[in-house]
Design an enzyme around this catalytic site. Sequence first.
Site, PDB file in Angstrom:
ATOM      1  N   LYS A  78      -6.015   7.365   4.989  1.00 10.59           N
ATOM      2  CA  LYS A  78      -6.556   6.064   4.586  1.00 10.59           C
ATOM      3  C   LYS A  78      -7.964   6.244   4.018  1.00 10.59           C
ATOM      4  O   LYS A  78      -8.745   7.058   4.521  1.00 10.59           O
ATOM      5  CB  LYS A  78      -6.574   5.123   5.795  1.00 10.59           C
ATOM      6  CG  LYS A  78      -6.943   3.678   5.458  1.00 10.59           C
ATOM      7  CD  LYS A  78      -6.849   2.778   6.681  1.00 10.59           C
ATOM      8  CE  LYS A  78      -7.240   1.344   6.381  1.00 10.59           C
ATOM      9  NZ  LYS A  78      -7.163   0.474   7.576  1.00 10.59           N
ATOM     10  N   SER A 153      -4.728  -3.807   7.245  1.00  3.12           N
ATOM     11  CA  SER A 153      -5.361  -3.268   6.062  1.00  3.12           C
ATOM     12  C   SER A 153      -4.808  -1.896   5.653  1.00  3.12           C
ATOM     13  O   SER A 153      -5.071  -1.422   4.548  1.00  3.12           O
ATOM     14  CB  SER A 153      -6.868  -3.139   6.313  1.00  3.12           C
ATOM     15  OG  SER A 153      -7.135  -2.232   7.399  1.00  3.12           O
ATOM     16  N   SER A 177      -4.243  -3.570  12.077  1.00  2.35           N
ATOM     17  CA  SER A 177      -4.095  -2.971  10.751  1.00  2.35           C
ATOM     18  C   SER A 177      -3.236  -1.721  10.686  1.00  2.35           C
ATOM     19  O   SER A 177      -2.988  -1.200   9.602  1.00  2.35           O
ATOM     20  CB  SER A 177      -5.476  -2.658  10.165  1.00  2.35           C
ATOM     21  OG  SER A 177      -6.140  -3.846   9.842  1.00  2.35           O
TER      22      SER A 177
END
Length: 490
Positions: A78, A153, A177
Amino acid sequence: MATFYDKSVEELHNLLVSKEISAVDLTRATFDRIKETENDVDAFLTLNEEKAVKMAEAIDLKGIDEGNVLAGIPIGIKDNIVTKDLVTTAASKILYNFDPIYDATVMHKVYESDLIPVGKLNMDEFAMGGSTETSHFKKTKNAWDHSKVPGGSSGGSAVAVAAGQVPVSLGTDTGGSIRQPAAFNGVVGMKPTYGRVSRFGLIAFASSLDQIGPFTRTVKDNALVLNAISGFDAKDATSSGREVPDFTKDILAGVKGMKIALPKEYLGEGIAPEVKETILAAAETYRKLGATVEEVSLPHSKYGVAVYYIIASSEASSNLQRFDGIRYGYRSANVNNLEDVYVNSRSEGFGEEVKRRIMLGTFSLSAGYYDAYFKKAGQVRTMIKQDFDKVFEEYDVIIGPAAPTVAFGLGENIDDPLAMYLADLLTIPVNLAGLPGMSIPAGFVEGLPVGLQIIGKHFDEATMYQAAFAFEQATDFHLKKPVILGGANA
């Protein structure tokens, strides 16, 4: 390539050990797969091809360690996890050219395990969002239906695994998330106990809530990755010194005799009826496997969203002060004085959702409002934690939905912040209490995956994996594939 992209980590490891494939073969095939599917899902922001192939060559040269299941396995990262000499943007314009000079601690663990980072994955800007639509660079699409959001997210991290681009990825979870995008994409996502995995080198959103965790296709793969990334880090003051067990040790033990709690608040107002039915069916599966499943109450969980958005936004307001257009990142060209540098760089560099949360947090911390908002939120946070503590006096794990609905349409909620915030109502209390939580595939509604959330006691991820593995073995939801993986959608 077709023989690699839908295999588990364990299956790939066996192929590497038997020399049916090399780490270089697998790495090159991974980039082929990414290029083949990226236009469909838009999961990656940056690729690391040249370095990844060199790493694979070095791993092949020394030979695959039979005892290290992760050696030579590609992994996606990420884009809020700092990677040395690989651009790290947190999906924000303000960090569009940030080239870090150091690695996050979790990246050192990745390299020690001989995992091969293949690139950085899209996300909501600074991890603020629940649909990966607040990214400055692109909008990631759901692996099962490209007209739907991937969740957020960590949307890019979930989609990359679900679409067969990588077998493993790392995401972060501040209020759901990891679990919500895992649920939306039909993969396994684990948010470990706060302090289990070092946050050093994670671009902070809310420091008392953020946690790094893995996405995988299977429960055991997930446990293997958590083994590798966990542990004490002197560079992180919130890192736990507790010994890291082997999370796969008792994974086959089953759930016979286990006591499982099902909170009535997690099946109440706002939960789609079909999602509720799916979770009740999962509870019945556990009963058939020999567990006791009983209804409990977490009475203060209804305040979770309000508490979270005060605490998280307040911490974000403080953490994001460092992005000022002075030292690194985006600097506005439209300046006449020092104040212009600060104001214009931040105004132009931050997206709307990030600005909204900075403003909310600054207000909550301001003189005259601190006691009424931030202090009160902290007190209610303690009550939410006490609810969990009380349940865990009698029960081994808690189950419920990971999200109140299946994936919604791209653009459907982006202009309605309240609707977007309420989508996290089932995951947020876990972060507020610092507990571990995970999502595993539990069924389908109208062809879209439903995630079963499993919540454990502090530092008891091993029992969660045990419960998750038992469910996975008793069902076939994890075997279903989206069209992009050669399936027909469930």
